[in-house]
Design a protein around this motif. Structure first.
Motif, short mmCIF file in Angstrom:
data_model
loop_
_atom_site.label_atom_id
_atom_site.label_comp_id
_atom_site.label_asym_id
_atom_site.label_seq_id
_atom_site.Cartn_x
_atom_site.Cartn_y
_atom_site.Cartn_z
N ILE A 21 0.86 -1.17 0.00
CA ILE A 21 0.00 0.00 0.00
C ILE A 21 0.91 1.23 0.00
O ILE A 21 1.77 1.36 0.85
CB ILE A 21 -0.92 0.03 1.25
N THR A 22 0.70 2.13 -0.94
CA THR A 22 1.53 3.32 -1.04
C THR A 22 0.76 4.56 -0.57
O THR A 22 -0.47 4.57 -0.53
CB THR A 22 1.99 3.56 -2.49
N MET A 23 1.52 5.60 -0.25
CA MET A 23 0.91 6.88 0.11
C MET A 23 0.08 7.41 -1.06
O MET A 23 -0.98 7.98 -0.85
CB MET A 23 1.98 7.91 0.48
N ASP A 24 0.58 7.21 -2.27
CA ASP A 24 -0.16 7.68 -3.45
C ASP A 24 -1.52 6.99 -3.55
O ASP A 24 -2.53 7.63 -3.87
CB ASP A 24 0.64 7.44 -4.73
N GLU A 25 -1.56 5.70 -3.27
CA GLU A 25 -2.83 4.97 -3.31
C GLU A 25 -3.79 5.50 -2.25
O GLU A 25 -4.97 5.73 -2.53
CB GLU A 25 -2.59 3.47 -3.09
N VAL A 26 -3.29 5.66 -1.03
CA VAL A 26 -4.14 6.19 0.06
C VAL A 26 -4.66 7.57 -0.33
O VAL A 26 -5.84 7.88 -0.14
CB VAL A 26 -3.38 6.22 1.40
N SER A 27 -3.79 8.39 -0.90
CA SER A 27 -4.18 9.73 -1.32
C SER A 27 -5.29 9.69 -2.36
O SER A 27 -6.29 10.40 -2.24
CB SER A 27 -2.96 10.47 -1.88
N LYS A 28 -5.12 8.86 -3.37
CA LYS A 28 -6.12 8.76 -4.44
C LYS A 28 -7.45 8.23 -3.91
O LYS A 28 -8.52 8.71 -4.29
CB LYS A 28 -5.62 7.87 -5.56
N GLU A 29 -7.40 7.24 -3.04
CA GLU A 29 -8.63 6.61 -2.54
C GLU A 29 -9.37 7.47 -1.52
O GLU A 29 -10.58 7.36 -1.39
CB GLU A 29 -8.30 5.25 -1.91
N THR A 30 -8.64 8.31 -0.78
CA THR A 30 -9.27 9.11 0.28
C THR A 30 -9.50 10.56 -0.11
O THR A 30 -10.31 11.24 0.52
CB THR A 30 -8.40 9.11 1.55
N LEU A 53 -9.38 12.58 9.49
CA LEU A 53 -9.46 11.38 10.34
C LEU A 53 -10.61 10.48 9.91
O LEU A 53 -10.46 9.25 9.85
CB LEU A 53 -9.60 11.77 11.80
N ASP A 54 -11.75 11.08 9.58
CA ASP A 54 -12.91 10.31 9.12
C ASP A 54 -12.59 9.56 7.83
O ASP A 54 -12.93 8.38 7.69
CB ASP A 54 -14.09 11.26 8.92
N GLN A 55 -11.91 10.23 6.90
CA GLN A 55 -11.56 9.58 5.63
C GLN A 55 -10.60 8.42 5.85
O GLN A 55 -10.73 7.37 5.20
CB GLN A 55 -10.94 10.61 4.68
N LEU A 56 -9.65 8.58 6.78
CA LEU A 56 -8.71 7.49 7.07
C LEU A 56 -9.43 6.32 7.74
O LEU A 56 -9.18 5.16 7.40
CB LEU A 56 -7.56 7.99 7.94
N CYS A 57 -10.33 6.61 8.66
CA CYS A 57 -11.11 5.54 9.31
C CYS A 57 -11.91 4.75 8.27
O CYS A 57 -11.94 3.52 8.30
CB CYS A 57 -12.07 6.13 10.34
N THR A 58 -12.52 5.46 7.35
CA THR A 58 -13.32 4.82 6.31
C THR A 58 -12.44 3.96 5.40
O THR A 58 -12.77 2.80 5.11
CB THR A 58 -14.08 5.88 5.48
N TYR A 59 -11.34 4.51 4.94
CA TYR A 59 -10.46 3.78 4.03
C TYR A 59 -9.91 2.50 4.66
O TYR A 59 -9.91 1.45 4.04
CB TYR A 59 -9.30 4.68 3.57
N PHE A 60 -9.44 2.61 5.90
CA PHE A 60 -8.84 1.44 6.55
C PHE A 60 -9.88 0.56 7.25
O PHE A 60 -9.57 -0.54 7.68
CB PHE A 60 -7.77 1.88 7.56
N GLY A 61 -11.12 1.04 7.37
CA GLY A 61 -12.19 0.27 8.01
C GLY A 61 -11.95 0.05 9.49
O GLY A 61 -12.19 -1.05 10.00
N VAL A 62 -11.47 1.09 10.16
CA VAL A 62 -11.14 0.98 11.59
C VAL A 62 -11.74 2.15 12.36
O VAL A 62 -12.04 3.20 11.78
CB VAL A 62 -9.61 0.98 11.82
N PRO A 63 -11.92 1.99 13.69
CA PRO A 63 -12.38 3.11 14.51
C PRO A 63 -11.25 4.12 14.72
O PRO A 63 -10.07 3.82 14.49
CB PRO A 63 -12.79 2.45 15.83
N ILE A 64 -11.61 5.30 15.18
CA ILE A 64 -10.66 6.39 15.37
C ILE A 64 -9.48 5.99 16.27
O ILE A 64 -8.36 6.43 16.03
CB ILE A 64 -11.36 7.66 15.91
N GLY A 65 -9.71 5.16 17.25
CA GLY A 65 -8.65 4.73 18.15
C GLY A 65 -7.56 3.92 17.47
O GLY A 65 -6.47 3.76 18.02
#
Length: 82
Positions: A21-30, A53-65
């Motif tokens: 998983i690359t930063m570029d992929e995370v950037s494009k997806e979020t 933070l909400d976008q990262l939680c959604t992308y990784f499928g995890v809670p804020i913690g």
């Protein structure tokens, strides 16, 4: 201090999906700018907003913690001399 776990989340997702998983992929997806992701991953004390933070939680499928954790500030050595 708040510590972001972006690198760990990327490694975990990559391991589960058996790919890198690359930063570029995370950037494009979020929709989060690559520079912002780099600062979150590498800059101590970086401040971001709840939308990111909400976008990262959604992308990784995890809670804020799982995205961020609170670490106590180290005791100031000058205070220990009192």
């Amino acid at each position: 201090m708040i510590r972001f776990r972006l690198k760990e989340l990327m490694a975990d997702k990559g391991f589960k999906e058996e790919r890198r998983i690359t930063m570029d992929e995370v950037s494009k997806e979020t929709g989060i700018h690559r520079t912002t992701l780099s600062k979150i991953a590498n800059q101590r004390g970086y401040v971001t907003n709840t939308n990111v933070l909400d976008q990262l939680c959604t992308y990784f499928g995890v809670p804020i913690g799982e995205v961020a954790e609170h670490l106590p500030e180290p005791a100031d050595e000058s205070d220990s001399s009192r």
